[in-house]
Structures are given as structure tokens and as C-alpha cells.
Write a protein that holds these residues in place. Structure first.
Motif, PDB file in Angstrom:
ATOM      1  N   GLY A 123      31.381 -36.540  47.476  1.00 46.74           N
ATOM      2  CA  GLY A 123      30.995 -37.503  48.511  1.00 46.74           C
ATOM      3  C   GLY A 123      29.552 -37.949  48.344  1.00 46.74           C
ATOM      4  N   CYS A 124      28.664 -37.002  48.039  1.00 51.93           N
ATOM      5  CA  CYS A 124      27.255 -37.358  47.825  1.00 51.93           C
ATOM      6  C   CYS A 124      27.105 -38.255  46.598  1.00 51.93           C
ATOM      7  CB  CYS A 124      26.412 -36.087  47.667  1.00 51.93           C
ATOM      8  SG  CYS A 124      26.196 -35.177  49.208  1.00 51.93           S
ATOM      9  N   TRP A 125      27.853 -37.896  45.520  1.00 50.10           N
ATOM     10  CA  TRP A 125      27.788 -38.717  44.312  1.00 50.10           C
ATOM     11  C   TRP A 125      28.306 -40.132  44.599  1.00 50.10           C
ATOM     12  CZ3 TRP A 125      31.841 -40.941  41.524  1.00 50.10           C
ATOM     13  CH2 TRP A 125      31.460 -41.555  40.326  1.00 50.10           C
ATOM     14  N   TRP A 126      29.422 -40.226  45.297  1.00 49.94           N
ATOM     15  CA  TRP A 126      29.985 -41.540  45.635  1.00 49.94           C
ATOM     16  C   TRP A 126      29.011 -42.337  46.512  1.00 49.94           C
ATOM     17  CZ3 TRP A 126      31.319 -43.627  50.398  1.00 49.94           C
ATOM     18  CH2 TRP A 126      31.975 -44.856  50.356  1.00 49.94           C
ATOM     19  N   TYR A 127      28.404 -41.682  47.498  1.00 50.79           N
ATOM     20  CA  TYR A 127      27.451 -42.350  48.386  1.00 50.79           C
ATOM     21  C   TYR A 127      26.215 -42.803  47.604  1.00 50.79           C
ATOM     22  CZ  TYR A 127      24.503 -43.253  52.460  1.00 50.79           C
ATOM     23  OH  TYR A 127      23.694 -43.831  53.396  1.00 50.79           O
ATOM     24  N   ALA A 128      25.734 -41.959  46.679  1.00 50.41           N
ATOM     25  CA  ALA A 128      24.558 -42.304  45.871  1.00 50.41           C
ATOM     26  C   ALA A 128      24.866 -43.505  44.978  1.00 50.41           C
ATOM     27  CB  ALA A 128      24.119 -41.111  45.033  1.00 50.41           C
ATOM     28  N   THR A 129      26.038 -43.520  44.346  1.00 51.77           N
ATOM     29  CA  THR A 129      26.381 -44.672  43.496  1.00 51.77           C
ATOM     30  C   THR A 129      26.560 -45.934  44.338  1.00 51.77           C
ATOM     31  OG1 THR A 129      28.712 -44.042  43.555  1.00 51.77           O
ATOM     32  CG2 THR A 129      27.421 -43.324  41.637  1.00 51.77           C
ATOM     33  N   ALA A 130      27.115 -45.803  45.523  1.00 48.69           N
ATOM     34  CA  ALA A 130      27.256 -46.964  46.405  1.00 48.69           C
ATOM     35  C   ALA A 130      25.876 -47.494  46.790  1.00 48.69           C
ATOM     36  CB  ALA A 130      28.058 -46.593  47.648  1.00 48.69           C
ATOM     37  N   GLY A 156      35.961 -25.633  47.031  1.00 48.46           N
ATOM     38  CA  GLY A 156      36.566 -26.948  47.227  1.00 48.46           C
ATOM     39  C   GLY A 156      35.735 -27.808  48.178  1.00 48.46           C
ATOM     40  N   VAL A 157      35.275 -27.203  49.270  1.00 49.49           N
ATOM     41  CA  VAL A 157      34.451 -27.949  50.218  1.00 49.49           C
ATOM     42  C   VAL A 157      33.155 -28.394  49.561  1.00 49.49           C
ATOM     43  CG1 VAL A 157      33.124 -27.723  52.354  1.00 49.49           C
ATOM     44  CG2 VAL A 157      35.485 -26.929  52.271  1.00 49.49           C
ATOM     45  N   VAL A 158      32.540 -27.497  48.782  1.00 46.75           N
ATOM     46  CA  VAL A 158      31.296 -27.845  48.083  1.00 46.75           C
ATOM     47  C   VAL A 158      31.561 -28.966  47.086  1.00 46.75           C
ATOM     48  CG1 VAL A 158      29.568 -26.980  46.453  1.00 46.75           C
ATOM     49  CG2 VAL A 158      30.174 -25.632  48.446  1.00 46.75           C
TER      50      VAL A 158
END
Length: 184
Positions: free
Chosen positions: A39-46, A31-33
């Protein structure tokens, strides 16, 4: 001395439970992974959206710069044309001012010559000085001409430079030279 053994020495009925459940730990770590990946995907798309927005803004700014350069060029062309027109107007004004000068000089000189027996052979006009050369039948005509010039409001400092007797075609004449200053 008596020893008490608190540990059961026989077979156990229940297995001892581990302190933590392995499955829960695996689920928690997965779950943490997954949350970290999300979070990384969201940050990358942002970041990608921000890069696209900045790239679009840069292109808009470049278009604006190109338009402004064109406007600056048009303004410079306009200013250059304006300078040329101002220079032409200045020359025209200067010509207008000087155009009246020689005409007025000739008008006042011709008025002064009218009743006398005088012939002008040369009239030179500089900025504020007029040189007159001519011939007269008598010396009195030359003096009357100089006095007529003094009577006008257009000339000052009238000086007779030379007046000498001469003969031309068996006629006695007086050759004279005058310098006159223009007023104003």
C-alpha cells in the motif's frame, strides 16, 4: 467433607494445544506488513505520478505564460503604433482642413481686389481673423474693396481700422488697414 479433584493427577496423554497457533500469527503479521508495504509503495508511486503530472502541467503553463507575455507585448506594440498612426492621421486631417483656409482667403481677397487700383502689402491670417494692409490710389477704392469683401459669403465683421493719405514717389496714395473675420 468430601473433596473431589477434577484434575487428573497422573500423566497426560495429550499435550494441551495453545489457543492460537504461533505460525498463523506470524504469517498473519507478515501478511499485514507486506500489504502495508505494498500500500505504501502504491501510494508513493501514485504521488510520484501526480508530482510528474503537476510538474509537466507547470511547465506547460509557464510556456503558455511566456507565449501570452509575447502576445501582450505584440498587442502593446500594435496599440502604440495605432496611437502614432491615429495622431498622424489627426495631424493630416488638421492640415487638410487648414490647407484650404489660406487658399480660400487669398482667392476671395484676390476676387475683391481685381477691378480696383489696390495693392496689398501684408496679409495676416490667424485662426478666424484676417488682417489686410495695403495701398490704394483713392479712398473710394478702399471703400469699394471693403464692400466687395462684404459681398462674399466667406467673410464677416469687416472693419476698416485705418485709412490715411500718403505720398510715395510723388504719387498720392491711401494706406489702409482692414480686419476681417472668417465665417464658420
Amino acid at each position: 467433607m468430601i473433596t473431589i479433584n477434577l484434575l487428573a493427577s497422573g500423566p497426560r496423554r495429550f499435550k494441551a494445544k495453545p489457543k492460537y497457533d504461533i505460525r498463523a500469527q506470524i504469517l498473519l503479521s507478515v501478511g499485514v506488513v507486506l500489504i502495508a508495504l505494498a500500500g505504501c509503495w502504491w501510494y508513493a508511486t501514485a504521488l510520484e505520478r501526480e508530482i510528474e503530472a503537476l510538474t509537466e502541467e507547470k511547465q506547460n503553463k509557464e510556456k503558455q505564460v511566456a507565449q501570452l507575455k509575447e502576445q501582450v507585448k505584440q498587442v502593446q506594440d500594435f496599440e502604440q503604433k495605432k496611437k502614432l498612426l491615429e495622431e498622424k492621421n489627426r495631424v493630416i486631417d488638421q492640415l487638410e482642413q487648414t490647407r484650404g483656409g489660406p487658399v480660400k482667403v487669398l482667392d476671395y481677397v484676390s476676387r475683391s481686389v481685381d477691378p480696383l487700383n489696390i495693392w496689398l502689402t501684408r496679409l495676416g491670417i490667424s485662426t478666424d481673423t484676417v488682417e489686410l494692409e495695403g495701398k490704394a490710389l483713392t479712398n473710394d477704392d478702399v471703400v469699394a474693396f471693403a464692400n466687395n469683401l462684404k459681398g462674399t459669403d466667406y467673410f464677416t465683421a469687416i472693419t476698416l481700422q485705418e485709412s490715411k493719405a500718403a505720398t510715395e514717389n510723388k504719387v498720392n496714395l491711401y494706406q489702409f488697414r482692414l480686419t476681417v473675420r472668417l465665417k464658420g
